[in-house]
Design a protein around this motif. Structure first.
Motif, PDB file in Angstrom:
ATOM      1  N   LYS A 202       0.828  -1.206   0.000  1.00 13.06           N
ATOM      2  CA  LYS A 202       0.000   0.000   0.000  1.00 13.06           C
ATOM      3  C   LYS A 202       0.863   1.256   0.000  1.00 13.06           C
ATOM      4  N   TYR A 203       1.934   1.248   0.782  1.00 11.13           N
ATOM      5  CA  TYR A 203       2.799   2.433   0.871  1.00 11.13           C
ATOM      6  C   TYR A 203       4.033   2.301  -0.026  1.00 11.13           C
ATOM      7  N   SER A 204       4.055   1.286  -0.871  1.00 11.09           N
ATOM      8  CA  SER A 204       5.173   1.063  -1.810  1.00 11.09           C
ATOM      9  C   SER A 204       6.509   0.987  -1.088  1.00 11.09           C
TER      10      SER A 204
ATOM     11  N   PRO B 175       3.917   1.921   8.370  1.00  9.41           N
ATOM     12  CA  PRO B 175       5.118   2.144   7.553  1.00  9.41           C
ATOM     13  C   PRO B 175       6.380   2.394   8.381  1.00  9.41           C
TER      14      PRO B 175
ATOM     15  N   TYR C 125      -2.964  -6.928  -6.459  1.00 10.20           N
ATOM     16  CA  TYR C 125      -4.031  -6.529  -7.375  1.00 10.20           C
ATOM     17  C   TYR C 125      -4.650  -5.198  -6.942  1.00 10.20           C
ATOM     18  N   ASN C 126      -5.019  -5.104  -5.666  1.00 10.12           N
ATOM     19  CA  ASN C 126      -5.747  -3.918  -5.200  1.00 10.12           C
ATOM     20  C   ASN C 126      -4.914  -2.654  -5.269  1.00 10.12           C
ATOM     21  N   TYR C 127      -3.604  -2.779  -5.089  1.00  9.94           N
ATOM     22  CA  TYR C 127      -2.775  -1.586  -5.123  1.00  9.94           C
ATOM     23  C   TYR C 127      -2.044  -1.450  -6.454  1.00  9.94           C
ATOM     24  N   GLY C 128      -2.501  -2.213  -7.449  1.00 13.49           N
ATOM     25  CA  GLY C 128      -2.092  -1.947  -8.819  1.00 13.49           C
ATOM     26  C   GLY C 128      -0.703  -2.410  -9.195  1.00 13.49           C
TER      27      GLY C 128
END
Lengths: 342, 363
Positions: B43-45, B222, B356-359
């Protein structure tokens, strides 16, 4: 010793909806006359003749929210605001609405009265007139107290054409207030999930705010109300239709602390949670600050914010830049996040 | 939000990223154990922000994902019985079994309910004495105390219509299995913060000693994760291998003794089959014999059920850190959260769902 006598209810006065109220006979006529015509005050014709100028905008929406009374609103206010807002964000001036009620046998008459009074008040707030209606009654257990379908007509001035496919790189994305209050307020009332919160639904008609936006910024590209699917859904539609990308900034998205906390706790993305009294506007960059100031001056837009921009990259995709600096894709909601919130 | 915003602070995160970059002299491969950690990372890469010095592999710590198909099919069989109310957590309802999912059974008339706590299932049993309420108990050591409490209460109240289908799994045995697997690439673990709030640190000491692999117990925000990565990088660079607690605000060395006593009272350790991984010795909890009247596997006669796993799903390799979700040919095409082939695409903690959800794997 004193004796108290109960006065029996006069025939035709019922505490609850019974099947006969949907019969089309005397009981039904009484209900329409007493419950609806006395409140909305229009002739009981089957169709209303509507006056107005410009092109017609027409919309319809069904409302099945559970519970029917929730913090900050009820199914009646929602049914008027929902249809009014669909017209308002298209750029039309909402004028007329109709309402069809599906009532479940056993619904308390007092509840229906409350709902109808709330619809009336919301119509006045929105500047629309309820001109047509219908009532059906279904057996107990075949409905859920009350379902309402509303349709609405508004008028679009010549030359006004807002379009979800009109966004251009550089445009700014504005929202008119905190997001997700409605969805979380409903959630906080659900059986098995009750949690205490002072949060109330944002449900409200937005006709006046939408008109104020159009008067300030005639080049606004499009407006939408982020209901089911939330801001993510609206921006995904925009990115797809306009063949652009959208970049949101996490810090800029206005969220009530209770919404933030509930989403954290329940694992929901606030970008997917519905609002019923907010709008999203897309405007050219050089007019965005002026528009933001005008929205914040409006009583329904005090907490407006610029939350992101339209970009040429990654067409069809919405990304969110986090506080930490990473970017992630924001997908539209897959399936139902929460059934029956409107 | 208080106590949360601090752990998502951009400035603190950047300082930690700088410190990680300044520590690493050659590439290291870490595995975060928990699904919750995987989701925060994607989510936060964080994985992109710490690359190329650090590679993050995603671990097996998604309870829904590792629940075996046999158990899932048993839950489905129970839900199909007249008079049964089957309760579970929301994600479990969409996980595909051999023959559809629980939501599909619900649509066909089975009484399947989502609960937010196992105690809600106990309450349902009290409210519906004429029905048999089965709670499908999945999860790691984190959720075990609440589930133990539910059975303990049911036994105390002699609630004869309450039973539990137990599919609990334990973290230390699966870490050992990963380190022993041929092709293992894990050089250090970010340990499971929530599991350790219950179990403490001690049971990780033998793994660290035997395999010379650092385990840094980490949180889920994070800043927590970056602090864990930094601590692991420092150990690896110094050639050390210790159990280190980088989640001190939640984890005490001894864990939660009260919860552990309760676990000991209600459960004993058993072999357990993990979906996609196979049977791992002594890697699960089951109800003790004293609680047999509440054990759905004993109370209901559940015959062996023939299972069928989609051949294409690589979730087993994903759960062991051997492959990343986007390496699956079905990822994002034949397998999406709407049409999942495996549990890793369903769960809120599954690595495939996070990608999937975060692309990830192609915007």
């Amino acid at each position: 010793m004193t004796l108290e006598f109960d006065c029996p209810a006069p025939s035709g006065r019922h505490e609850h909806i019974i099947l006969g109220h949907g019969s089309g006979g005397k009981l039904g006529a009484d209900l329409v006359a007493r419950m609806f015509l006395s409140v909305f005050g229009n002739a009981a014709e089957d169709a209303a003749a509507c006056a107005g100028a410009g092109r017609l905008a027409f919309t319809t929406d069904a409302f099945v929210v559970r519970p029917i009374f929730f913090p900050g609103g009820d199914i009646g206010r929602l049914a008027i605001a929902g249809t009014v807002n669909d017209l308002a964000v298209s750029g039309a001036l909402p004028r007329y609405v109709s309402a069809a009620f599906i009532l479940e046998e056993g619904l308390a008459m007092a509840d229906l009265e409350r709902i109808v009074a709330s619809m009336r008040a919301t119509c006045e707030e929105a500047g629309v007139v309820l001109v047509a209606g219908d009532t059906k009654v279904v057996d107990r257990g075949k409905g859920d107290r009350v379902f309402i379908t509303t349709s609405g007509i508004g008028f679009l001035p010549q030359g006004r054409a807002l379009s979800i496919s009109a966004a251009q790189p550089g445009d700014r994305v504005l929202v008119s207030g905190t997001l997700g209050d409605h969805g979380i307020a409903i959630l906080s009332q659900r059986e098995g999930l009750e949690f205490d919160t002072a949060l109330t639904s944002d449900v409200q008609p937005l006709a006046d705010l939408a008109q104020a936006i159009l008067q300030t910024c005639s080049s606004v590209r499009c407006m939408r109300d982020p209901t089911r699917g939330g801001l993510a859904g609206v921006l995904h539609d925009l990115a797809t239709a306009s063949r652009v990308g959208v970049r949101l900034h996490e810090q800029a998205v206005p969220l009530a602390p209770a919404v933030r906390a509930a989403c954290e706790l329940l694992g929901l993305d606030p970008l997917h949670v519905a609002s019923e009294g907010r709008l999203v506007a897309v405007a050219p960059a050089d007019e965005a600050e002026g528009l933001l100031a005008a929205m914040r001056r409006h009583p329904r837009g005090r907490e407006s914010a610029i939350v992101g921009e339209v970009v040429a990259d990654h067409a069809g995709t919405v990304v969110l830049r986090s506080r930490i600096g990473g970017e992630r894709v924001v997908r539209p909601l897959a399936g139902e996040q929460l059934p029956r919130i409107c | 939000m208080k106590f949360l915003a601090e752990y998502r602070d951009g400035d603190v995160a950047r300082r930690l990223l700088d410190a990680i970059a300044g520590t690493v002299t050659r590439p290291w491969t870490l595995m975060e154990v928990c699904g919750g950690q995987t989701h925060a990372i994607v989510k936060y890469s964080l994985d992109e922000l710490v690359a190329p010095g650090i590679e993050l592999l995603h671990g097996p710590g998604c309870p829904v994902c590792v629940t075996s198909l046999e158990m899932l099919d048993r839950a489905h069989a129970l839900a199909s019985r007249p008079g049964v109310i089957l309760c579970s957590f929301g994600d479990m309802l969409r996980v595909p079994g051999s023959r559809g999912d629980l939501l599909g059974l619900k649509a066909q008339g089975a009484d399947v309910r989502v609960v937010y706590s196992p105690l809600d299932a106990v309450e349902l049993a009290r409210k519906h004495p004429d029905r048999r309420v089965v709670f499908f108990a999945v999860g790691f050591e984190t959720t075990a105390p609440a589930n133990a409490t539910a059975v303990w209460l049911a036994r105390r109240e002699r609630l004869r219509n309450f039973a539990m289908l137990v599919s609990h799994v334990l973290v230390p045995p699966v870490l050992t299995a990963i380190l022993q697997a041929p092709g293992n690439r894990v050089q250090a673990f970010l340990g499971p913060g929530h599991v350790c709030t219950v179990m403490g640190e001690a049971e990780y000491e033998p793994i660290v000693r035997r395999y010379r692999t650092p385990i840094v117990i980490s949180g889920f925000e994070p800043v927590d994760l970056l602090a864990g990565i930094l601590a692991a990088a420092r150990q690896l660079e110094a050639g050390e291998a210790r159990v280190e607690n980088a989640y001190r605000r939640a984890v005490r060395r001894e864990g939660n003794p009260g919860a552990r006593r309760l676990l000991d009272e209600v459960f004993d350790v058993c072999d357990r089959k993990w979906r996609g991984v196979g049977t791992i010795p002594k890697s699960g909890f089951r109800l003790r014999y004293e609680y047999r009247d509440f054990d759905a596997e004993r109370v209901f006669e559940l015959n062996d059920i023939e299972t069928a796993e989609p051949a294409e799903c690589i979730s087993g390799q994903v759960l062991k850190g051997l492959k990343k979700p986007a390496e699956c040919p079905a990822f994002g095409t034949r397998c999406t959260p709407q049409t999942p082939l495996g549990a890793t695409m369903v769960s809120g903690e599954g690595a495939c769902a996070a990608y999937y959800n975060y692309g990830r794997g192609g915007r």
